[in-house]
Enzyme design. Structure first.
Site, short mmCIF file in Angstrom:
data_model
loop_
_atom_site.label_atom_id
_atom_site.label_comp_id
_atom_site.label_asym_id
_atom_site.label_seq_id
_atom_site.Cartn_x
_atom_site.Cartn_y
_atom_site.Cartn_z
N GLU A 186 50.74 53.40 46.83
CA GLU A 186 50.68 53.75 45.41
C GLU A 186 50.54 55.25 45.20
OE1 GLU A 186 49.62 49.43 45.47
OE2 GLU A 186 49.46 51.15 46.79
N ASN A 230 54.24 49.05 39.36
CA ASN A 230 54.10 49.72 40.65
C ASN A 230 53.72 48.71 41.73
OD1 ASN A 230 54.22 51.92 42.37
ND2 ASN A 230 52.12 52.57 41.99
N ASP A 237 44.86 48.86 54.47
CA ASP A 237 44.41 48.83 53.08
C ASP A 237 42.92 49.12 52.93
OD1 ASP A 237 46.83 48.45 51.87
OD2 ASP A 237 46.61 46.30 51.56
N LYS A 252 45.51 46.54 38.64
CA LYS A 252 46.62 46.20 39.55
C LYS A 252 46.26 45.02 40.44
CE LYS A 252 49.43 48.30 43.21
NZ LYS A 252 50.74 47.80 42.74
N ASP A 274 49.65 43.06 39.44
CA ASP A 274 50.65 42.78 40.46
C ASP A 274 51.13 41.34 40.44
OD1 ASP A 274 50.58 45.39 41.32
OD2 ASP A 274 50.28 44.88 43.43
N HIS A 317 44.60 51.84 42.56
CA HIS A 317 43.45 50.95 42.43
C HIS A 317 42.46 51.11 43.58
CE1 HIS A 317 45.54 47.76 45.10
NE2 HIS A 317 46.33 48.80 45.05
N ARG A 318 42.97 51.30 44.79
CA ARG A 318 42.06 51.38 45.94
C ARG A 318 41.30 52.70 45.97
NH1 ARG A 318 42.82 46.73 47.96
NH2 ARG A 318 44.88 45.82 48.29
#
Length: 424
Positions: free
Chosen positions: A341, A94, A313, A410, A50, A384-385
């Site tokens: 995402e 993204n 998040d 990311k 990112d 990613h999360r």
């Protein structure tokens, strides 16, 4: 990176760790530095996909950006409210922060610019930001006329004036506007229509802007005034560790037991996600706020009802912890995370069921009722999360396999190495 990683069970933890710099702060600081008059040095900057796409985009716009990844330092020579090049076609993968922040930033510049990303980016809404910029005199369009990227900017600067923007889709729209508007030709008033999601991220934006010399009159975060006379100045700026990344290590202590100290973050951090520790305290963990960091010690877990709008998040991290609680956990206030995402309500529910949980989707969240947890292959949806949060399940339950672990590049390329180090 390999296509799959099987997570190894861990005993009780006893560890200190310092995550890499905040992605959210790094990309905000890069935008302010790019618009500043003079040279800025960003210490502690995150090196991830990112931030790399943001840096590469700024370079393609003609700005001088030197990135020393080993020293975690970025040096930016700003354009004093504009960019050297009048034409660019930018690919942002993204990265939601990159496309939203740069769309606003380029609307105050003169030239023709196009921003695009991967297929998922072409499904992520940006119409509200486009509409707000056009209210201020911009010339911004969705190339396919569906309110999503690719975005085209036929820029002649922003005249200024008053714009209204919805607050319930993404706080990044408002943050992008706030950072760009000091370069408008006239005073700007921004008004938020409805509930503003993820409010701490807007407060973070205002703090970063102030560090580069621009103070915004913000009131109660529903109305913002940016005077035309405001302008950014080059600065030396220190970026704190990523609090969203820290949530995985605090969550690891809750799931595996033992204690984890995350260094470099305190209750006074810019990032609202440090409040994730309050969720863990409500679930039964011991939380110690120290001068050098925040320490979480695991304990018997109980389910909670929690509105996570301000710290959305960390929803996936709390959901992993909730699998081991006594009683159900209900998470609300996060309808907007379906536009991240991936669909972080529907897809998260699917993966939690895959390891045995009973999950009910709600209009603005989900309810997780623990059942015996078992091993499974976890689909990560290029999110990613999803990968990092559900990896925590494997610290306690054997047979958890994370597919496409490379998606963590990311925001946290070294996550799985750091998790292994944390667990000894």
């Amino acid at each position: 990176m390999v296509e799959r990683i099987e997570i190894q069970q861990a005993g009780q933890l006893d560890a200190d760790i310092r995550p890499p710099g905040s992605k959210s702060i790094t990309n905000r600081a890069l935008v302010c530095a790019a618009l500043a008059d003079g040279t800025s040095v960003l210490d502690g900057a995150l090196d991830s996909e990112d931030t790399q796409v943001m840096i590469e985009s700024l370079r393609r716009l003609g700005l001088s950006v030197e990135h020393d990844a080993d020293a975690a330092r970025v040096t930016v020579t700003g354009g004093a409210g504009t960019v050297p090049r009048s034409e660019a076609d930018l690919f942002v993968a993204n990265s939601g922060t990159t496309i939203r922040f740069l769309t606003a930033m380029l609307a105050v510049c003169c030239g023709t610019f196009r921003l695009d990303g991967i297929q998922r980016m072409r499904e992520r809404p940006i119409a509200d930001l486009i509409d707000a910029l056009n209210q201020l005199g911009g010339h911004v369009t969705s190339e396919t006329d569906n309110g999503c990227p690719p975005v085209r900017i036929d820029g002649n600067g922003l005249a200024g004036g008053r714009a209204t923007i919805r607050g319930d889709i993404s706080s990044q729209f408002l943050s992008g506007l706030l950072m760009a508007c000091p370069a408008a030709r006239g005073d700007v008033e921004l008004v938020v229509d409805g509930e503003l999601v993820s409010q701490p991220y807007v407060t973070m934006t205002l703090s970063v802007m102030a560090a580069f010399g621009v103070d915004v009159r913000a009131g109660d975060l529903t109305r913002f005034t940016i005077p035309q006379a405001a302008s950014y100045r080059g600065a030396r700026y220190a970026i704190e560790p990523d609090a969203s990344a820290a949530s995985y290590f605090w969550g690891a202590a809750a799931i595996a037991g033992g204690r984890v100290l995350v260094q470099g973050l305190t209750r006074d951090a810019l990032q609202g996600d440090v409040a994730f520790c309050d969720c863990l305290a409500s679930m039964g963990c011991a939380v110690e706020h120290r001068s050098d960091g925040i320490q979480v010690t695991g304990g018997p877990l109980r389910g909670i009802d929690i509105d996570m709008n301000a710290i959305s998040d960390t929803v996936q991290t709390l959901s992993a912890v909730a699998l081991y609680a006594d009683g159900p956990t209900t998470i609300t206030g996060v309808a907007h995370i379906r536009h991240k995402e991936t669909d972080r309500i529907g897809d998260l529910a699917r993966e939690l069921r895959r390891v045995g949980a009973e999950v009910d989707e709600l209009p603005d969240g989900l309810r997780i009722t623990p059942r015996p947890v078992h091993g499974a292959e976890i689909v990560t949806y290029n999110d990613h999360r999803m990968a990092m949060s559900l990896a925590l399940v494997g610290l306690r339950t054997p047979g958890i396999v994370i597919l496409d672990p490379a998606c963590t590049r990311k925001t946290y390329p070294g996550f799985f190495n750091d998790l292994a180090m944390l667990c000894g």
